[in-house]
Design an enzyme around this catalytic site. Sequence first.
Site, PDB file in Angstrom:
ATOM      1  CB  CYS A 116      14.122  56.033-106.518  1.00 32.29           C
ATOM      2  SG  CYS A 116      14.995  54.943-107.671  1.00 32.29           S
ATOM      3  CG  ASP A 128      16.838  55.850-103.407  1.00 31.32           C
ATOM      4  OD1 ASP A 128      16.476  56.218-104.540  1.00 31.32           O
ATOM      5  OD2 ASP A 128      18.028  55.594-103.130  1.00 31.32           O
ATOM      6  CB  SER A 129      17.038  51.818-105.797  1.00 32.04           C
ATOM      7  OG  SER A 129      17.994  52.843-106.025  1.00 32.04           O
ATOM      8  CD  GLU A 139      23.302  52.250-102.655  1.00 34.27           C
ATOM      9  OE1 GLU A 139      23.432  51.404-101.751  1.00 34.27           O
ATOM     10  OE2 GLU A 139      22.407  53.120-102.649  1.00 34.27           O
ATOM     11  CB  CYS A 191      20.550  59.775-109.940  1.00 33.99           C
ATOM     12  SG  CYS A 191      20.825  58.349-108.842  1.00 33.99           S
ATOM     13  CG  HIS A 231      22.333  57.015-105.238  1.00 33.44           C
ATOM     14  ND1 HIS A 231      21.041  56.654-105.507  1.00 33.44           N
ATOM     15  CD2 HIS A 231      22.843  56.027-104.451  1.00 33.44           C
ATOM     16  CE1 HIS A 231      20.772  55.502-104.914  1.00 33.44           C
ATOM     17  NE2 HIS A 231      21.842  55.108-104.258  1.00 33.44           N
TER      18      HIS A 231
END
Length: 280
Positions: free
Chosen positions: A74, A11-12, A159, A193, A195
């Site tokens: 991702c 993942d990013s 993040e 996403c 996240h």
Amino acid sequence: MAASTPIGIFDSGIGGLTVFRSIVEALPGYDYLYLGDNGRAPYGNRSFKTIHQYTWECVQWMFKQGCPLVILACNTASAKALRTIQQQDLAAHHADKRVLGVIRPTAEVIGNYTQTGQIGVLGTKGTVQSGSYLIEINHFAPDLKVYQQACPLWVPLIENGEYDKPGTDYYVKMYLDELMAQSPDIDTILLACTHYPLLADKIKAQLPAGINVVAQGDIVAASLVNYLERHPEIEGKLTKTANRRFYTTIDDTADFDHHASQFFKDEVKSEFVDVREGCD
């Protein structure tokens, strides 16, 4: 001692850990290697070229660690880099390896969640602009109406550990209002996403009752189980000692571990890596 050949999860940043958790629950005995490219996150506003470069560098690094199979957990990387990696990079450099994404398995089943046939997709700017969900959902369920909404501020908030703070409520409501203004008949919202599940409680609190909020973890995990059953030539390469390793491209591993442990719902101890060294 035999070399480990784990399943790679990429993942990013830390969002892919929500998918990783579901995969571990479905396939607990396998070895895994997780890589978060936190040093260059977020990916959402970057170009196709840059996202492909970053993703391919990370995938190559994971291949060098012994991963015969890498899951791009991702959506932005799946939307902007996966096709080039599958059709060009693997053929040229790693024909014996496999890289899978999260968009296609999600598109295959998302129609099962809606009664009105109208679906909202929340994603990064890159995922939305790529049109990947519109294309893939239309392929599997052409009768569905799909509305998209980019949420460019959500990943940076997550993040930076702001996902449970009161101030984030404003930005959650802002994007949800923009999505629901497109159609009052949306009854299913896809968190496109990995996240976004960390915002699930805030998202549900801002929506009318009866709207399904769908995360991808269980969908991707079920798809991976099916893939391994259909591809014994890949499954047979994977080692099974229930070992899990975590890596990040940000040198503050303590900060990564703190937030990652909340995503993964278990203790995370990571190592820093520079994935750019020795890439093709």
